[in-house]
Structure formats: C-alpha cells, structure tokens
Write a protein that holds these residues in place. Structure first.
Motif, mmCIF file in Angstrom:
data_model
loop_
_atom_site.group_PDB
_atom_site.id
_atom_site.type_symbol
_atom_site.label_atom_id
_atom_site.label_comp_id
_atom_site.label_asym_id
_atom_site.label_seq_id
_atom_site.Cartn_x
_atom_site.Cartn_y
_atom_site.Cartn_z
ATOM 1 N N VAL A 55 0.926 -1.113 0.206
ATOM 2 C CA VAL A 55 0.166 -0.416 0.298
ATOM 3 C C VAL A 55 1.039 1.056 -0.239
ATOM 4 O O VAL A 55 1.690 1.169 0.599
ATOM 5 C CB VAL A 55 -1.105 -0.314 1.101
ATOM 6 C CG1 VAL A 55 -2.118 1.117 1.392
ATOM 7 C CG2 VAL A 55 -1.772 -0.964 1.484
ATOM 8 N N PHE A 56 0.377 2.099 -0.589
ATOM 9 C CA PHE A 56 1.845 3.625 -0.502
ATOM 10 C C PHE A 56 0.985 3.840 0.317
ATOM 11 O O PHE A 56 1.854 4.643 1.145
ATOM 12 C CB PHE A 56 1.129 4.357 -2.374
ATOM 13 C CG PHE A 56 1.883 5.724 -1.960
ATOM 14 C CD1 PHE A 56 3.183 5.671 -2.282
ATOM 15 C CD2 PHE A 56 1.022 7.041 -1.688
ATOM 16 C CE1 PHE A 56 3.488 7.504 -1.943
ATOM 17 C CE2 PHE A 56 1.756 8.299 -1.564
ATOM 18 C CZ PHE A 56 3.135 8.254 -2.058
ATOM 19 N N SER A 57 -0.217 4.143 0.063
ATOM 20 C CA SER A 57 -0.547 4.993 2.106
ATOM 21 C C SER A 57 -2.287 5.327 2.090
ATOM 22 O O SER A 57 -2.923 5.338 0.925
ATOM 23 C CB SER A 57 0.083 6.190 2.201
ATOM 24 O OG SER A 57 -0.393 6.800 2.729
ATOM 25 N N SER A 58 -2.653 4.536 2.879
ATOM 26 C CA SER A 58 -4.809 4.686 3.435
ATOM 27 C C SER A 58 -4.792 5.976 4.094
ATOM 28 O O SER A 58 -5.872 5.526 4.323
ATOM 29 C CB SER A 58 -4.394 3.672 4.398
ATOM 30 O OG SER A 58 -4.075 3.146 5.460
ATOM 31 N N GLY A 59 -3.935 6.857 3.182
ATOM 32 C CA GLY A 59 -4.292 8.472 3.860
ATOM 33 C C GLY A 59 -3.791 8.196 5.351
ATOM 34 O O GLY A 59 -3.249 7.744 6.623
ATOM 35 N N ALA A 60 -4.561 8.888 6.417
ATOM 36 C CA ALA A 60 -4.785 9.721 7.705
ATOM 37 C C ALA A 60 -4.316 8.372 8.333
ATOM 38 O O ALA A 60 -5.177 7.615 8.580
ATOM 39 C CB ALA A 60 -5.718 11.044 8.185
ATOM 40 N N ASP A 61 -3.519 8.424 9.415
ATOM 41 C CA ASP A 61 -3.697 6.980 10.703
ATOM 42 C C ASP A 61 -5.212 7.643 11.348
ATOM 43 O O ASP A 61 -5.805 8.664 11.433
ATOM 44 C CB ASP A 61 -2.955 7.677 11.873
ATOM 45 C CG ASP A 61 -2.424 6.570 12.764
ATOM 46 O OD1 ASP A 61 -2.106 6.024 12.948
ATOM 47 O OD2 ASP A 61 -3.392 7.306 13.558
ATOM 48 N N ILE A 62 -5.753 6.584 11.879
ATOM 49 C CA ILE A 62 -7.503 6.184 12.162
ATOM 50 C C ILE A 62 -6.721 7.681 13.440
ATOM 51 O O ILE A 62 -7.545 8.332 12.937
ATOM 52 C CB ILE A 62 -7.596 5.186 12.343
ATOM 53 C CG1 ILE A 62 -7.887 4.182 11.537
ATOM 54 C CG2 ILE A 62 -9.104 5.608 13.249
ATOM 55 C CD1 ILE A 62 -8.725 2.955 11.280
ATOM 56 N N ASP A 63 -6.621 6.999 14.394
ATOM 57 C CA ASP A 63 -6.579 7.581 15.361
ATOM 58 C C ASP A 63 -6.196 9.428 15.873
ATOM 59 O O ASP A 63 -6.578 10.257 15.918
ATOM 60 C CB ASP A 63 -5.387 7.175 16.629
ATOM 61 C CG ASP A 63 -5.675 5.379 17.085
ATOM 62 O OD1 ASP A 63 -6.896 4.965 16.694
ATOM 63 O OD2 ASP A 63 -5.352 4.525 17.902
ATOM 64 N N ALA A 64 -5.179 9.476 15.227
ATOM 65 C CA ALA A 64 -4.799 10.705 14.646
ATOM 66 C C ALA A 64 -5.530 11.707 13.899
ATOM 67 O O ALA A 64 -5.776 12.139 14.053
ATOM 68 C CB ALA A 64 -3.062 10.350 13.447
ATOM 69 N N ALA A 65 -6.454 10.831 12.742
ATOM 70 C CA ALA A 65 -7.454 11.502 12.214
ATOM 71 C C ALA A 65 -8.612 11.968 12.879
ATOM 72 O O ALA A 65 -9.274 12.689 12.753
ATOM 73 C CB ALA A 65 -7.982 10.073 11.520
ATOM 74 N N ARG A 66 -8.590 10.714 14.165
ATOM 75 C CA ARG A 66 -9.834 11.116 15.244
ATOM 76 C C ARG A 66 -9.536 12.395 16.294
ATOM 77 O O ARG A 66 -10.343 13.239 16.420
ATOM 78 C CB ARG A 66 -9.949 10.113 15.796
ATOM 79 C CG ARG A 66 -11.379 9.124 15.158
ATOM 80 C CD ARG A 66 -10.957 7.761 15.647
ATOM 81 N NE ARG A 66 -11.576 6.801 14.977
ATOM 82 C CZ ARG A 66 -11.706 5.260 15.316
ATOM 83 N NH1 ARG A 66 -10.996 4.956 16.672
ATOM 84 N NH2 ARG A 66 -12.093 4.406 14.839
ATOM 85 N N ALA A 67 -8.134 12.244 16.140
ATOM 86 C CA ALA A 67 -7.529 13.799 17.136
ATOM 87 C C ALA A 67 -7.839 14.741 16.898
ATOM 88 O O ALA A 67 -7.167 15.457 16.505
ATOM 89 C CB ALA A 67 -6.096 13.028 17.931
ATOM 90 N N GLY A 68 -8.458 15.203 15.470
ATOM 91 C CA GLY A 68 -8.084 16.441 14.735
ATOM 92 C C GLY A 68 -7.510 16.634 13.162
ATOM 93 O O GLY A 68 -7.352 17.194 12.739
ATOM 94 N N LEU A 69 -6.682 15.386 13.228
ATOM 95 C CA LEU A 69 -5.290 14.940 11.981
ATOM 96 C C LEU A 69 -6.405 15.687 10.412
ATOM 97 O O LEU A 69 -5.499 16.208 9.268
ATOM 98 C CB LEU A 69 -4.640 14.575 11.804
ATOM 99 C CG LEU A 69 -3.324 13.860 10.121
ATOM 100 C CD1 LEU A 69 -2.256 15.775 10.960
ATOM 101 C CD2 LEU A 69 -2.844 12.715 10.806
ATOM 102 N N ALA A 70 -7.408 14.815 10.293
ATOM 103 C CA ALA A 70 -8.171 14.746 8.383
ATOM 104 C C ALA A 70 -8.769 16.427 8.338
ATOM 105 O O ALA A 70 -8.737 16.445 7.178
ATOM 106 C CB ALA A 70 -9.534 14.132 9.031
ATOM 107 N N THR A 71 -8.806 17.068 9.487
ATOM 108 C CA THR A 71 -8.934 18.544 9.398
ATOM 109 C C THR A 71 -7.228 19.328 8.919
ATOM 110 O O THR A 71 -7.530 20.574 9.256
ATOM 111 C CB THR A 71 -10.212 19.313 9.977
ATOM 112 O OG1 THR A 71 -9.402 18.856 10.759
ATOM 113 C CG2 THR A 71 -10.987 18.634 9.241
#
Length: 205
Positions: A55-71
């Motif tokens: 996998v090149f990348s699945s995108g944001a780490d799930i835990d980090a995304a929940r902590a605000g990384l997604a935005t």
C-alpha cells in the motif's frame, strides 16, 4: 517511518510504515514537508516518492484523524511544498492510494503505479472536505466529471482505469517500480539546473 535516501541528484522519500498500510501521522507529514524543503535547497534533478509494502498509503492514521489530523492544514502544506519543487517529482505508487495521501501524489509531476493498485478518496462518505488544492489538481488530470466520480460519488478505481483516465502515467511491475522512476530522472540529471527549472515553469504556464 519516513526514510530519505540522498543519492546524488536524485533522492527517494519512502513511506516506511507497512504494518499500518503507511497510514500518515502528523509527525510523518511534517517530516515529508521538511524533506521536500531540504530537497529544494539541495538543487536536485528529481525526487521520487514511494512506499514499502503493498500500500502506498491508506491516508490519515485513524487515531490521529480522530484527534484532528483529518482537518489539519499540514496536508496542504505538504502538497503545496511538493508542487512548488523546481525539478522533476515522481510518485512511484507501490500500491493503493487513498484519502489524504492523494495530495502528495497529485502534487507530483508524474505518477507510476503497480498493477494491483487501487485509488479512492472517500471524503464525502467520511464527512470531510478534501485538501483545498486536490479537487483542481485532480480535475486537471482526469477531467471534472471523473473527479466527481472519485470525490463526490466515492468510487474506487483500479490501476488500469487510473491509467485510462490519466490519473497515472504508467503501470509498472512492482519489482521494477523504483528503477523505472529513476530512469525517468536520467534526462533531468543530464540537464543544467536552469534548464530543469525553466522547462517546469513553462509547463506550469
């Protein structure tokens, strides 16, 4: 989790978190941004972005995304920095490209992919906006309607479809992926730096 191999005028930046599908944390994104800044100062001929594993990348780490990384604005900082580089940039996609990882791949000049790669950007389903520059870069490559297929309809496409649409430029066997990317850098390596910079600026318009 980010490896930077400085090999003369061609550097290779590798996402190296295969046990987590190269999911990106904020620390990793900052390292990519800083590596791109270092590459710009080094006056390279080419920078290759790739990953380890399937996998090149699945995108944001799930835990980090929940902590605000997604935005977090760091995503746009990374893609903007890569897009501004005055030399050839090649995304050697060793597998699936998903979510926020699209930004750095779209910011590259060229994209290679392995046969089994798939591509999806599920922001609509997840309830997030894409990175600010991604929709326009995506539409410039594949057209507005197909950009809507990925961003609005949330469709997943395979490598052959990505090639037909113009999202990737070549499909390359996994074992030859980085070698093919380095072969694309041969002409820039042979050219004077001002020629590399000027041709890239002329293409941008």
């Amino acid at each position: 989790m980010i490896r930077l191999d400085r090999d003369g005028p061609v550097w290779t930046l590798t996402l190296d978190r295969p046990d987590k599908a190269n999911a990106l944390t904020r620390e990793m994104l900052v390292q990519i941004r800083d590596a791109a800044a270092e590459a710009e100062q080094a006056g390279l001929a080419a920078l290759i972005l790739t990953g380890t594993g399937k996998v090149f990348s699945s995108g944001a780490d799930i835990d980090a995304a929940r902590a605000g990384l997604a935005t977090d604005g760091v995503w746009e900082e990374v893609s903007s920095r890569i897009a501004r580089l005055p030399f050839l940039t090649v995304a050697a996609l060793n597998g699936t490209l998903a979510g926020g990882a699209f930004g750095m791949a779209l910011a590259c000049d060229l994209r290679l992919a392995v046969p089994g790669a798939s591509f999806f950007y599920p922001v609509m389903r997840l309830g997030f906006l894409p990175q600010p520059s991604d929709p326009a870069r995506l539409a410039a490559l594949i057209g507005p309607s197909r950009a809507r297929m990925l961003l609005m309809a949330g469709q997943k496409i395979d490598a052959e479809t990505a090639l037909a649409w113009g999202l990737v430029d070549r499909i390359v066997p996994r074992e030859a992926l980085v070698e093919e990317a380095r072969a694309l850098a041969e002409a820039p390596v042979a050219a004077p730096e001002h020629i590399r910079r000027t041709i890239k600026r002329m293409i941008r318009g």
